[in-house]
Design an enzyme around this catalytic site. Structure first.
Site, PDB file in Angstrom:
ATOM      1  N   ARG A 221       0.851  -1.200   0.000  1.00 48.82           N
ATOM      2  CA  ARG A 221       0.000   0.000   0.000  1.00 48.82           C
ATOM      3  C   ARG A 221       0.881   1.242   0.000  1.00 48.82           C
ATOM      4  NH1 ARG A 221      -5.215   0.128   0.381  1.00 48.82           N
ATOM      5  NH2 ARG A 221      -5.191   2.268   1.113  1.00 48.82           N
TER       6      ARG A 221
ATOM      7  N   GLU B 155       3.715  10.972 -26.375  1.00 47.98           N
ATOM      8  CA  GLU B 155       2.725  10.662 -27.422  1.00 47.98           C
ATOM      9  C   GLU B 155       2.374  11.939 -28.201  1.00 47.98           C
ATOM     10  OE1 GLU B 155       1.553   7.516 -27.911  1.00 47.98           O
ATOM     11  OE2 GLU B 155       2.827   6.806 -26.273  1.00 47.98           O
TER      12      GLU B 155
ATOM     13  N   GLU C  59      -7.598  10.266 -24.622  1.00 45.97           N
ATOM     14  CA  GLU C  59      -6.313   9.953 -25.276  1.00 45.97           C
ATOM     15  C   GLU C  59      -5.459   9.047 -24.361  1.00 45.97           C
ATOM     16  OE1 GLU C  59      -5.568  11.049 -28.468  1.00 45.97           O
ATOM     17  OE2 GLU C  59      -3.955   9.595 -28.243  1.00 45.97           O
TER      18      GLU C  59
ATOM     19  N   GLU D 298      -4.028   0.703 -26.361  1.00 41.36           N
ATOM     20  CA  GLU D 298      -3.056   0.349 -27.420  1.00 41.36           C
ATOM     21  C   GLU D 298      -1.882  -0.426 -26.845  1.00 41.36           C
ATOM     22  OE1 GLU D 298      -3.624   4.082 -30.541  1.00 41.36           O
ATOM     23  OE2 GLU D 298      -1.688   3.807 -29.540  1.00 41.36           O
TER      24      GLU D 298
ATOM     25  N   LYS E 147      -8.530  -1.492 -31.196  1.00 41.03           N
ATOM     26  CA  LYS E 147      -7.786  -0.234 -31.350  1.00 41.03           C
ATOM     27  C   LYS E 147      -8.615   0.805 -32.097  1.00 41.03           C
ATOM     28  CE  LYS E 147      -2.934  -1.541 -31.126  1.00 41.03           C
ATOM     29  NZ  LYS E 147      -1.648  -1.403 -31.820  1.00 41.03           N
ATOM     30  N   ASP E 148      -9.350   0.363 -33.106  1.00 35.90           N
ATOM     31  CA  ASP E 148     -10.123   1.324 -33.906  1.00 35.90           C
ATOM     32  C   ASP E 148     -11.277   1.935 -33.106  1.00 35.90           C
ATOM     33  OD1 ASP E 148      -8.378   0.835 -35.927  1.00 35.90           O
ATOM     34  OD2 ASP E 148      -9.781  -0.199 -37.250  1.00 35.90           O
TER      35      ASP E 148
HETATM   36  N1  LIG Z   1      -1.917  -6.053 -33.979  1.00 34.40           N
HETATM   37  C1  LIG Z   1      -2.691  -5.460 -34.894  1.00 34.40           C
HETATM   38  N2  LIG Z   1      -3.504  -6.197 -35.670  1.00 34.40           N
HETATM   39  C2  LIG Z   1      -4.288  -5.616 -36.595  1.00 34.40           C
HETATM   40  N3  LIG Z   1      -4.359  -4.301 -36.828  1.00 34.40           N
HETATM   41  C3  LIG Z   1      -3.586  -3.493 -36.072  1.00 34.40           C
HETATM   42  C4  LIG Z   1      -2.701  -4.027 -35.081  1.00 34.40           C
HETATM   43  N4  LIG Z   1      -2.048  -2.993 -34.511  1.00 34.40           N
HETATM   44  C5  LIG Z   1      -2.508  -1.888 -35.110  1.00 34.40           C
HETATM   45  N5  LIG Z   1      -3.433  -2.168 -36.048  1.00 34.40           N
HETATM   46  C6  LIG Z   1      -4.153  -1.220 -36.917  1.00 34.40           C
HETATM   47  O1  LIG Z   1      -3.302  -0.136 -37.197  1.00 34.40           O
HETATM   48  C7  LIG Z   1      -3.874   1.099 -36.676  1.00 34.40           C
HETATM   49  C8  LIG Z   1      -2.756   1.919 -36.089  1.00 34.40           C
HETATM   50  O2  LIG Z   1      -2.319   1.277 -34.932  1.00 34.40           O
HETATM   51  P1  LIG Z   1      -1.287   1.923 -33.926  1.00 34.40           P
HETATM   52  O3  LIG Z   1      -1.116   0.993 -32.791  1.00 34.40           O
HETATM   53  O4  LIG Z   1      -0.061   2.339 -34.670  1.00 34.40           O
HETATM   54  O5  LIG Z   1      -2.085   3.197 -33.412  1.00 34.40           O
HETATM   55  P2  LIG Z   1      -2.160   4.715 -33.949  1.00 34.40           P
HETATM   56  O6  LIG Z   1      -3.589   5.001 -34.242  1.00 34.40           O
HETATM   57  O7  LIG Z   1      -1.165   4.935 -35.044  1.00 34.40           O
HETATM   58  O8  LIG Z   1      -1.796   5.487 -32.641  1.00 34.40           O
HETATM   59  P3  LIG Z   1      -0.430   6.165 -32.197  1.00 34.40           P
HETATM   60  O9  LIG Z   1      -0.212   7.320 -33.165  1.00 34.40           O
HETATM   61  O10 LIG Z   1      -0.728   6.608 -30.810  1.00 34.40           O
HETATM   62  O11 LIG Z   1       0.632   5.104 -32.261  1.00 34.40           O
HETATM   63  C9  LIG Z   1      -4.918   0.644 -35.657  1.00 34.40           C
HETATM   64  O12 LIG Z   1      -5.955   1.541 -35.515  1.00 34.40           O
HETATM   65  C10 LIG Z   1      -5.391  -0.653 -36.263  1.00 34.40           C
HETATM   66  O13 LIG Z   1      -6.354  -0.374 -37.251  1.00 34.40           O
END
Ligand SMILES: Nc1ncnc2c1ncn2[C@@H]1O[C@H](COP(=O)(O)OP(=O)(O)OP(=O)(O)O)[C@@H](O)[C@H]1O
Length: 120
Positions: A3, A23, A64, A71, A89-90
């Site tokens: 703790r 970021e 964010e 992520e 992620k989307d």
């Molecule tokens: N392991 C994965 N499998 C399938 N698609 C993925 C995977 N990782 C990322 N993506 C796709 O790629 C996109 C970009 O992913 P990423 O992790 O680079 O995030 P980002 O939106 O570029 O954010 P940041 O700029 O903060 O890195 C995601 O929105 C998703 O559509």
């Protein structure tokens, strides 16, 4: 788990906020907060309008942070391409976008009346 004191917990939280400055999107959204703070003082916004602007900026920044956390978890549990990770992620990024649109709408609703006062 050990703790921690309230002071230590705040320190962990501040460290978390500081690490978000790595970021790019967070830096852009933080810059938007600073611009809004300047406008609140320059245009002398009412307390209600100021609170609305600050709340929506904080909501975008918080979203964010959660989006980044999601992520990082996704990248940790599945480093390879995976349609389920893409979906997670989307939609997580979609939540940030939704609040960003709401922030733009709030700015469009709030600022014009102060700008028209300034130029009248
Ligand atoms: N392991 C994965 N499998 C399938 N698609 C993925 C995977 N990782 C990322 N993506 C796709 O790629 C996109 C970009 O992913 P990423 O992790 O680079 O995030 P980002 O939106 O570029 O954010 P940041 O700029 O903060 O890195 C995601 O929105 C998703 O559509």
């Amino acid at each position: 788990m050990k703790r921690h004191s309230i002071f230590q917990s705040f320190r962990f939280a501040f460290n978390g906020l500081r690490s978000m400055f790595r970021e790019r999107n967070f830096r852009i959204e933080f810059a938007a907060l600073l611009i809004n703070l300047a406008l609140i003082f320059l245009l002398e916004l009412s307390p209600q309008d100021s609170a609305m602007i600050l709340l929506i900026c904080a909501a975008v920044l918080s979203a964010e942070i959660f989006n980044t956390a999601i992520e990082k978890i996704c990248d940790f549990i599945q480093p390879n391409q995976d349609a389920r990770i893409k979906f997670i992620k989307d939609i997580s990024a979609g939540a940030v976008l939704l609040l960003a649109f709401a922030a733009i709408a709030a700015a469009i609703l709030i600022y014009p009346k102060y700008l028209s006062l300034l130029f009248s």
